[in-house]
Enzyme design. Sequence first.
Site, mmCIF file in Angstrom:
data_model
loop_
_atom_site.group_PDB
_atom_site.id
_atom_site.type_symbol
_atom_site.label_atom_id
_atom_site.label_comp_id
_atom_site.label_asym_id
_atom_site.label_seq_id
_atom_site.Cartn_x
_atom_site.Cartn_y
_atom_site.Cartn_z
ATOM 1 N N SER A 188 -2.047 5.432 11.973
ATOM 2 C CA SER A 188 -1.074 4.606 11.269
ATOM 3 C C SER A 188 -1.718 4.084 9.991
ATOM 4 O O SER A 188 -2.842 3.578 10.010
ATOM 5 C CB SER A 188 -0.653 3.411 12.131
ATOM 6 O OG SER A 188 0.077 2.486 11.347
ATOM 7 N N VAL A 189 -0.994 4.175 8.889
ATOM 8 C CA VAL A 189 -1.522 3.702 7.607
ATOM 9 C C VAL A 189 -1.551 2.182 7.519
ATOM 10 O O VAL A 189 -2.101 1.627 6.574
ATOM 11 C CB VAL A 189 -0.728 4.288 6.414
ATOM 12 C CG1 VAL A 189 -0.969 5.782 6.294
ATOM 13 C CG2 VAL A 189 0.760 3.969 6.527
ATOM 14 N N TYR B 136 13.889 -1.895 2.408
ATOM 15 C CA TYR B 136 13.344 -0.683 1.792
ATOM 16 C C TYR B 136 13.247 -0.860 0.270
ATOM 17 O O TYR B 136 12.236 -0.522 -0.343
ATOM 18 C CB TYR B 136 14.245 0.500 2.155
ATOM 19 C CG TYR B 136 13.810 1.823 1.608
ATOM 20 C CD1 TYR B 136 12.818 2.566 2.238
ATOM 21 C CD2 TYR B 136 14.418 2.367 0.476
ATOM 22 C CE1 TYR B 136 12.431 3.808 1.752
ATOM 23 C CE2 TYR B 136 14.049 3.597 -0.013
ATOM 24 C CZ TYR B 136 13.048 4.315 0.622
ATOM 25 O OH TYR B 136 12.662 5.545 0.135
ATOM 26 N N ALA C 102 10.376 -3.121 -0.601
ATOM 27 C CA ALA C 102 9.103 -2.432 -0.410
ATOM 28 C C ALA C 102 8.838 -1.442 -1.545
ATOM 29 O O ALA C 102 7.736 -1.383 -2.089
ATOM 30 C CB ALA C 102 9.088 -1.709 0.942
ATOM 31 N N LYS C 103 9.840 -0.677 -1.908
ATOM 32 C CA LYS C 103 9.661 0.356 -2.928
ATOM 33 C C LYS C 103 9.449 -0.265 -4.310
ATOM 34 O O LYS C 103 8.640 0.256 -5.104
ATOM 35 C CB LYS C 103 10.832 1.342 -2.939
ATOM 36 C CG LYS C 103 10.850 2.249 -1.721
ATOM 37 C CD LYS C 103 9.542 2.986 -1.552
ATOM 38 C CE LYS C 103 9.597 4.093 -0.549
ATOM 39 N NZ LYS C 103 8.308 4.777 -0.393
ATOM 40 N N LEU D 135 9.447 14.705 2.168
ATOM 41 C CA LEU D 135 8.743 14.835 0.898
ATOM 42 C C LEU D 135 7.232 15.015 1.106
ATOM 43 O O LEU D 135 6.600 15.807 0.408
ATOM 44 C CB LEU D 135 9.028 13.600 0.028
ATOM 45 C CG LEU D 135 8.486 13.618 -1.395
ATOM 46 C CD1 LEU D 135 9.032 14.792 -2.186
ATOM 47 C CD2 LEU D 135 8.851 12.306 -2.089
#
Length: 176
Positions: A75-76, A167, A170-171, A21
């Site tokens: 890395s973010v 996941y 986190a989302k 994406l």
Amino acid sequence: MSDEIRFDGKVAIVTGAGGGLGRQHALELARRGAKVVINDLGGSVDGSGGSSSAADQVVAEIKALGGEAIANGASVTDDAGVKHLVDQTMDAFGRIDILIANAGILRDKSFSKMEIADVEVVLSVHVMGTIKPTKAVWEIMKAQNYGRIVVTTSSTGLYGNFGQTNYGAAKLGLVG
């Protein structure tokens, strides 16, 4: 006269833009005139490893289409890396108009087999990996009196998905 939304003169950072994406966001922003910073650590989908080849490939695609782009492999989740991402963008283009916080990893396992480390790293990349770049561009956008921030989330945060407790947490956290 075209009704197409254009981003001529705008600068966009897209995290996790080496594939999926994020790559699509970057290509479309470039097609619509934005200068794009392709941020991608270059790791596998579980976050392991790292290489600049994915980001470099997207930059090459954008340039082949006549657009402007640069690669960044930070890395973010790393404060110094995020600072470098912002500094590199400002040095190259002088402004930041758009941040698409899209970077993410997966560590899919059933809940009974999931280690706490699998939860912590996914939360770090998705949540802190969104907060840190957002915080880093905030004052720039405020000073410009212009900025747009888009955050990638998932219906998994609301509805769940087998093997994705980390996941989903986190989302949904990003919705907050």
